[in-house]
Design a protein around this motif. Sequence first.
Motif, PDB file in Angstrom:
ATOM      1  N   SER A   1      -3.673   4.497   7.515  1.00  0.00           N
ATOM      2  CA  SER A   1      -4.266   3.161   7.583  1.00  0.00           C
ATOM      3  C   SER A   1      -3.255   2.135   8.088  1.00  0.00           C
ATOM      4  O   SER A   1      -3.573   1.260   8.898  1.00  0.00           O
ATOM      5  CB  SER A   1      -4.775   2.757   6.201  1.00  0.00           C
ATOM      6  OG  SER A   1      -5.293   1.450   6.223  1.00  0.00           O
ATOM      7  N   GLN A   2      -2.002   2.274   7.616  1.00  0.00           N
ATOM      8  CA  GLN A   2      -0.953   1.340   8.046  1.00  0.00           C
ATOM      9  C   GLN A   2      -0.624   1.518   9.519  1.00  0.00           C
ATOM     10  O   GLN A   2      -0.417   0.557  10.249  1.00  0.00           O
ATOM     11  CB  GLN A   2       0.303   1.537   7.191  1.00  0.00           C
ATOM     12  CG  GLN A   2       0.143   1.042   5.759  1.00  0.00           C
ATOM     13  CD  GLN A   2       1.292   1.461   4.872  1.00  0.00           C
ATOM     14  OE1 GLN A   2       2.177   2.204   5.291  1.00  0.00           O
ATOM     15  NE2 GLN A   2       1.285   0.997   3.636  1.00  0.00           N
ATOM     16  N   ARG A   3      -0.580   2.793   9.988  1.00  0.00           N
ATOM     17  CA  ARG A   3      -0.276   3.050  11.391  1.00  0.00           C
ATOM     18  C   ARG A   3      -1.355   2.499  12.316  1.00  0.00           C
ATOM     19  O   ARG A   3      -1.077   2.011  13.398  1.00  0.00           O
ATOM     20  CB  ARG A   3      -0.149   4.560  11.637  1.00  0.00           C
ATOM     21  CG  ARG A   3       1.178   5.144  11.192  1.00  0.00           C
ATOM     22  CD  ARG A   3       1.435   6.473  11.874  1.00  0.00           C
ATOM     23  NE  ARG A   3       2.176   7.352  10.995  1.00  0.00           N
ATOM     24  CZ  ARG A   3       1.656   8.350  10.310  1.00  0.00           C
ATOM     25  NH1 ARG A   3       0.371   8.610  10.396  1.00  0.00           N
ATOM     26  NH2 ARG A   3       2.396   9.108   9.524  1.00  0.00           N
TER      27      ARG A   3
ATOM     28  N   ALA B   1       3.957   5.381 -11.924  1.00  0.00           N
ATOM     29  CA  ALA B   1       4.112   3.951 -11.636  1.00  0.00           C
ATOM     30  C   ALA B   1       4.642   3.685 -10.235  1.00  0.00           C
ATOM     31  O   ALA B   1       4.325   2.665  -9.626  1.00  0.00           O
ATOM     32  CB  ALA B   1       5.033   3.303 -12.675  1.00  0.00           C
ATOM     33  N   GLN B   2       5.454   4.616  -9.698  1.00  0.00           N
ATOM     34  CA  GLN B   2       6.073   4.422  -8.384  1.00  0.00           C
ATOM     35  C   GLN B   2       5.245   5.022  -7.245  1.00  0.00           C
ATOM     36  O   GLN B   2       5.707   5.043  -6.103  1.00  0.00           O
ATOM     37  CB  GLN B   2       7.473   5.057  -8.371  1.00  0.00           C
ATOM     38  CG  GLN B   2       8.393   4.581  -9.484  1.00  0.00           C
ATOM     39  CD  GLN B   2       8.594   3.071  -9.458  1.00  0.00           C
ATOM     40  OE1 GLN B   2       8.749   2.492  -8.385  1.00  0.00           O
ATOM     41  NE2 GLN B   2       8.594   2.442 -10.624  1.00  0.00           N
ATOM     42  N   GLU B   3       4.054   5.513  -7.557  1.00  0.00           N
ATOM     43  CA  GLU B   3       3.247   6.195  -6.538  1.00  0.00           C
ATOM     44  C   GLU B   3       2.251   5.279  -5.835  1.00  0.00           C
ATOM     45  O   GLU B   3       1.418   5.738  -5.064  1.00  0.00           O
ATOM     46  CB  GLU B   3       2.497   7.376  -7.176  1.00  0.00           C
ATOM     47  CG  GLU B   3       3.396   8.413  -7.807  1.00  0.00           C
ATOM     48  CD  GLU B   3       4.429   8.961  -6.827  1.00  0.00           C
ATOM     49  OE1 GLU B   3       4.038   9.300  -5.689  1.00  0.00           O
ATOM     50  OE2 GLU B   3       5.610   9.039  -7.193  1.00  0.00           O
TER      51      GLU B   3
ATOM     52  N   LYS C   1      -1.589   8.928  -0.541  1.00  0.00           N
ATOM     53  CA  LYS C   1      -0.435   8.454   0.235  1.00  0.00           C
ATOM     54  C   LYS C   1      -0.683   8.621   1.733  1.00  0.00           C
ATOM     55  O   LYS C   1      -0.369   7.745   2.537  1.00  0.00           O
ATOM     56  CB  LYS C   1       0.826   9.221  -0.172  1.00  0.00           C
ATOM     57  CG  LYS C   1       1.433   8.784  -1.487  1.00  0.00           C
ATOM     58  CD  LYS C   1       2.720   9.559  -1.728  1.00  0.00           C
ATOM     59  CE  LYS C   1       3.449   9.075  -2.965  1.00  0.00           C
ATOM     60  NZ  LYS C   1       4.703   9.816  -3.186  1.00  0.00           N
ATOM     61  N   THR C   2      -1.234   9.781   2.121  1.00  0.00           N
ATOM     62  CA  THR C   2      -1.518  10.053   3.522  1.00  0.00           C
ATOM     63  C   THR C   2      -2.526   9.056   4.077  1.00  0.00           C
ATOM     64  O   THR C   2      -2.358   8.538   5.197  1.00  0.00           O
ATOM     65  CB  THR C   2      -2.056  11.487   3.691  1.00  0.00           C
ATOM     66  OG1 THR C   2      -1.092  12.420   3.203  1.00  0.00           O
ATOM     67  CG2 THR C   2      -2.363  11.779   5.153  1.00  0.00           C
ATOM     68  N   VAL C   3      -3.562   8.796   3.301  1.00  0.00           N
ATOM     69  CA  VAL C   3      -4.587   7.840   3.733  1.00  0.00           C
ATOM     70  C   VAL C   3      -3.969   6.467   3.966  1.00  0.00           C
ATOM     71  O   VAL C   3      -4.278   5.785   4.949  1.00  0.00           O
ATOM     72  CB  VAL C   3      -5.714   7.745   2.679  1.00  0.00           C
ATOM     73  CG1 VAL C   3      -6.636   6.570   2.974  1.00  0.00           C
ATOM     74  CG2 VAL C   3      -6.510   9.035   2.641  1.00  0.00           C
ATOM     75  N   ARG C   4      -3.067   6.067   3.080  1.00  0.00           N
ATOM     76  CA  ARG C   4      -2.423   4.757   3.224  1.00  0.00           C
ATOM     77  C   ARG C   4      -1.535   4.708   4.475  1.00  0.00           C
ATOM     78  O   ARG C   4      -1.506   3.714   5.185  1.00  0.00           O
ATOM     79  CB  ARG C   4      -1.593   4.435   1.980  1.00  0.00           C
ATOM     80  CG  ARG C   4      -2.433   4.013   0.803  1.00  0.00           C
ATOM     81  CD  ARG C   4      -1.564   3.394  -0.294  1.00  0.00           C
ATOM     82  NE  ARG C   4      -2.375   3.058  -1.436  1.00  0.00           N
ATOM     83  CZ  ARG C   4      -2.698   3.896  -2.421  1.00  0.00           C
ATOM     84  NH1 ARG C   4      -2.238   5.124  -2.383  1.00  0.00           N
ATOM     85  NH2 ARG C   4      -3.450   3.511  -3.420  1.00  0.00           N
TER      86      ARG C   4
END
Length: 219
Positions: free
Chosen positions: A191-193, A129-131, A185-188
């Motif tokens: 993407s954010q950077r 749920a927290q991922e 997580k890495t992809v996100r």
Amino acid sequence: MDKLQNAAGRILVRSGFKAATTRRIAAEAGLSEMTLFRRFGTKERLLSAVMDRLLLEETARVPIAQGSTPGDLRTRLLECVKAQVTFINRNLPLIRIFVGDPEHFGEEERNILREVFSPMRREIRQILAQESLGAAELDLIVHQLAAIIFVHVLRVSRSERSPYSASQYLATAVDMVLSYVGQRKTVRRVSQRSTVPHRKTKVTRQARQKRVTSARAVR
């Protein structure tokens, strides 16, 4: 406990679906065949009731979903997967019937198979749920784990030789899930950077334009 359901369960485990005739089930239960039809209507509905009750009893006896279980992510996922394997092994003879003879059952009865993995589905969703995973990503993880687990149980039940142990197999399945979660997580993060410099550039251009405008005004 229902005599007909108990009798049907015993015959199914001993002899399989085809041997579990309504006449034989009724005789095993010490009741008339008419009683069986009045209560369940068809053999398929009786077998569905057997599986439904069994799943409820097993879930209550050995709960799989324990969202508050302490430990790191890998430990919790591995415990969940092992509990699901135990759950299936305990009920494999009956589960095999629903898998092996699906044409004998209607849509309502076939849906029972989905319930076999519902405790694991609930638990995994709690654990992850927290991922920050989307609904589609969670479903993908659950479906892949369910397939891996079921293949493992069937292979072990047939005493197939394997170069790896059951523990290694399940641990690898969990590590695959964690690898996927880490990848998402890495992809996100990437993407954010990639969006941050764009915003900064936009702000810098606006500031530069203001300076140029101010300089022209002074002149």
